[in-house]
Design an enzyme around this catalytic site. Structure first.
Site, short mmCIF file in Angstrom:
data_model
loop_
_atom_site.label_atom_id
_atom_site.label_comp_id
_atom_site.label_asym_id
_atom_site.label_seq_id
_atom_site.Cartn_x
_atom_site.Cartn_y
_atom_site.Cartn_z
N THR A 20 0.81 -1.24 0.00
CA THR A 20 0.00 0.00 0.00
C THR A 20 0.84 1.28 0.00
O THR A 20 0.30 2.36 0.24
CB THR A 20 -0.93 0.04 1.24
OG1 THR A 20 -0.11 0.08 2.43
CG2 THR A 20 -1.87 -1.14 1.29
N TRP A 21 2.15 1.15 -0.26
CA TRP A 21 2.98 2.36 -0.26
C TRP A 21 2.47 3.30 -1.35
O TRP A 21 2.17 2.84 -2.47
CB TRP A 21 4.44 1.99 -0.50
CG TRP A 21 5.42 3.09 -0.20
CD1 TRP A 21 5.19 4.23 0.50
CD2 TRP A 21 6.80 3.14 -0.60
NE1 TRP A 21 6.34 4.98 0.58
CE2 TRP A 21 7.34 4.34 -0.09
CE3 TRP A 21 7.63 2.28 -1.33
CZ2 TRP A 21 8.67 4.71 -0.30
CZ3 TRP A 21 8.95 2.63 -1.53
CH2 TRP A 21 9.47 3.84 -1.02
N ASP A 49 -0.33 -5.24 3.47
CA ASP A 49 0.82 -4.63 4.14
C ASP A 49 0.69 -3.11 4.09
O ASP A 49 0.55 -2.53 3.02
CB ASP A 49 2.12 -5.03 3.42
CG ASP A 49 3.32 -4.35 4.05
OD1 ASP A 49 3.73 -4.79 5.14
OD2 ASP A 49 3.82 -3.36 3.48
N TYR A 54 3.17 5.41 5.51
CA TYR A 54 2.61 5.57 4.16
C TYR A 54 1.51 6.63 4.18
O TYR A 54 0.46 6.46 4.82
CB TYR A 54 2.08 4.24 3.62
CG TYR A 54 3.13 3.14 3.53
CD1 TYR A 54 4.49 3.43 3.55
CD2 TYR A 54 2.77 1.81 3.44
CE1 TYR A 54 5.45 2.44 3.49
CE2 TYR A 54 3.72 0.80 3.37
CZ TYR A 54 5.06 1.12 3.40
OH TYR A 54 6.00 0.12 3.34
N GLN A 159 10.83 -8.26 6.61
CA GLN A 159 10.34 -7.75 5.32
C GLN A 159 11.47 -6.98 4.65
O GLN A 159 11.96 -5.99 5.21
CB GLN A 159 9.12 -6.85 5.54
CG GLN A 159 8.53 -6.36 4.22
CD GLN A 159 7.31 -5.47 4.39
OE1 GLN A 159 7.35 -4.29 4.06
NE2 GLN A 159 6.24 -6.02 4.93
N TYR A 187 9.51 -7.19 -0.54
CA TYR A 187 8.86 -5.95 -0.97
C TYR A 187 9.40 -5.48 -2.31
O TYR A 187 10.47 -5.92 -2.74
CB TYR A 187 8.86 -4.90 0.12
CG TYR A 187 10.13 -4.15 0.49
CD1 TYR A 187 10.76 -3.27 -0.39
CD2 TYR A 187 10.64 -4.26 1.78
CE1 TYR A 187 11.89 -2.55 -0.02
CE2 TYR A 187 11.78 -3.54 2.17
CZ TYR A 187 12.40 -2.69 1.26
OH TYR A 187 13.49 -1.97 1.63
P1 NAP Z 1 6.06 -2.84 -6.31
O1 NAP Z 1 4.95 -3.55 -5.68
O2 NAP Z 1 7.20 -3.60 -6.85
O3 NAP Z 1 5.54 -1.91 -7.52
C1 NAP Z 1 4.41 -1.10 -7.44
C2 NAP Z 1 4.30 -0.35 -8.78
O4 NAP Z 1 4.26 -1.30 -9.85
C3 NAP Z 1 3.05 0.48 -8.90
O5 NAP Z 1 3.39 1.63 -9.67
C4 NAP Z 1 2.09 -0.39 -9.68
O6 NAP Z 1 1.21 0.37 -10.50
C5 NAP Z 1 3.04 -1.19 -10.56
N1 NAP Z 1 2.53 -2.55 -10.80
C6 NAP Z 1 1.99 -3.40 -9.89
N2 NAP Z 1 1.63 -4.55 -10.46
C7 NAP Z 1 1.97 -4.44 -11.78
C8 NAP Z 1 1.82 -5.28 -12.90
N3 NAP Z 1 1.26 -6.49 -12.79
N4 NAP Z 1 2.26 -4.84 -14.11
C9 NAP Z 1 2.83 -3.61 -14.23
N5 NAP Z 1 2.99 -2.75 -13.21
C10 NAP Z 1 2.55 -3.17 -11.99
O7 NAP Z 1 6.70 -1.74 -5.34
P2 NAP Z 1 6.42 -1.22 -3.87
O8 NAP Z 1 5.09 -0.58 -3.77
O9 NAP Z 1 7.63 -0.44 -3.49
O10 NAP Z 1 6.47 -2.54 -2.97
C11 NAP Z 1 5.34 -3.30 -2.62
C12 NAP Z 1 4.93 -3.05 -1.19
O11 NAP Z 1 5.96 -3.44 -0.30
C13 NAP Z 1 4.72 -1.57 -0.84
O12 NAP Z 1 3.54 -1.06 -1.39
C14 NAP Z 1 4.79 -1.63 0.65
O13 NAP Z 1 3.58 -2.13 1.19
C15 NAP Z 1 5.94 -2.61 0.85
N6 NAP Z 1 7.25 -1.93 0.97
C16 NAP Z 1 7.91 -1.98 2.17
C17 NAP Z 1 9.11 -1.34 2.34
C18 NAP Z 1 9.80 -1.42 3.68
O14 NAP Z 1 10.76 -0.64 3.93
N7 NAP Z 1 9.39 -2.30 4.55
C19 NAP Z 1 9.70 -0.62 1.29
C20 NAP Z 1 9.04 -0.60 0.06
C21 NAP Z 1 7.83 -1.27 -0.08
P3 NAP Z 1 -0.33 0.71 -10.09
O15 NAP Z 1 -0.33 1.04 -8.63
O16 NAP Z 1 -0.64 1.85 -10.98
O17 NAP Z 1 -1.17 -0.49 -10.40
#
Ligand code: NAP
Length: 273
Positions: A20-21, A49, A54, A159, A187
């Site tokens: 949900t970031w 998550d 966020y 994570q 992540y």
């Molecule tokens: P991610 O999930 O790798 O990528 C999200 C991005 O990719 C969004 O722009 C999304 O677009 C796009 N996307 C998603 N599915 C897709 C698909 N099937 N095809 C093409 N593009 C796609 O990156 P993230 O948000 O950094 O990581 C996921 C989650 O991990 C976060 O949201 C958060 O909850 C957690 N996180 C934790 C930390 C930590 O420090 N603990 C750090 C980073 C992330 P749309 O939204 O437009 O669909």
């Protein structure tokens, strides 16, 4: 059906969840974000998550809207800021998160990254919340091997960043977690939708399976039995793709990916965003 994985306390969660970031940052996007999370829940991605960081609470509010009336279908993960991770700061931060989430229990509460407060104090705060039933379990995020080894027993997950262009954890952290039965939450599994999805190797493997590069990236992370993947998506087409990403990659697929996204040959410091 999305395959389950067992947490150390025996609870089962799906290996595919939702991140949900960047949700909850713009009021006008909140409805679409909550709709996306609801669609994901209906498709089996029932682990969500989030973090107090966020949208400075905005993402937790979006999650609260998405799970209203269906709290028990969902496994909720949230995170506390390191600067709040003290004996008194933790219960106060948790109470604020619970209010925004509209629930009385966070299933898994993580320290977002290691800060300057003693880990023993943070863990004591987590254990007190667990004893009160306000959280089901506690864990950490962005902890490398040496940090993990300092923790007392009871940690439920670490994570960390994990995708084909950030795979240093395969050298030591993933094997350690596998040996200790500690699930790892991957992540940014699709590399935040950036250059990774233009990888020739992912495109080649995707074409062989009739899927998309994003689905290959997610399936690649899930080839480790203890890994949980938490892609974030607001676009409903992305949500549907991600929910159907648990395909099995064969040796030829993995070799094609290794040829372009090389596995680590020595210790690398943990990468984080
Ligand atoms: P991610 O999930 O790798 O990528 C999200 C991005 O990719 C969004 O722009 C999304 O677009 C796009 N996307 C998603 N599915 C897709 C698909 N099937 N095809 C093409 N593009 C796609 O990156 P993230 O948000 O950094 O990581 C996921 C989650 O991990 C976060 O949201 C958060 O909850 C957690 N996180 C934790 C930390 C930590 O420090 N603990 C750090 C980073 C992330 P749309 O939204 O437009 O669909």
């Amino acid at each position: 059906m999305i395959r389950p994985v067992l947490l150390p306390d025996g609870r089962a969660v799906p290996v595919l969840g939702q991140g949900t970031w960047h949700m909850g940052e713009r009021r006008e996007a909140a409805r679409a974000e909550a709709d996306a999370l609801r669609l994901g829940i209906d498709l089996g991605m029932t682990l969500i998550d989030t973090a107090e960081m966020y949208g400075e609470g905005g993402a937790e509010q979006v999650v609260g809207a998405a799970i209203a009336g269906q709290r028990d279908r969902v496994f909720l993960v949230s995170k506390v800021y390191p600067h709040n991770a003290t004996r008194t700061g933790i219960p106060a931060a948790c109470a604020r998160s619970l209010k925004r989430l509209g629930t009385d229990r966070i299933d898994l509460y993580l320290l977002h990254w290691r800060g300057s407060h003693p880990l023993a104090e943070t863990v004591a705060g987590f254990e007190a919340l667990r004893a009160e039933g306000r959280i089901g379990a506690w864990g950490v995020s962005n902890f490398d091997v040496d940090d993990l080894q300092e923790l007392p027993p009871g940690v439920a997950t670490d994570q960390v960043l994990y995708h084909p262009d950030a795979r240093g954890i395969e050298f030591d952290l993933l094997p350690l977690c596998a040996r200790s039965g500690l699930p790892v939450m991957a992540y940014s599994p699709v590399g935040q939708g950036g250059a990774l999805l233009r990888s020739k190797a992912l495109a080649q493997v995707a074409a062989r399976h009739g899927v998309t590069p994003a689905q290959v990236a997610i399936a690649w992370g899930l080839r480790w039995p203890g890994v949980i993947s938490i892609p974030k998506a607001v676009n409903p087409a992305h949500v549907r793709e991600n929910a159907a990403a648990a395909l099995v990659l064969d040796e030829a697929d993995l070799a094609a990916i290794d040829a372009v996204h090389a596995p680590p040959r020595r210790k690398r410091a943990l990468e984080m965003l």
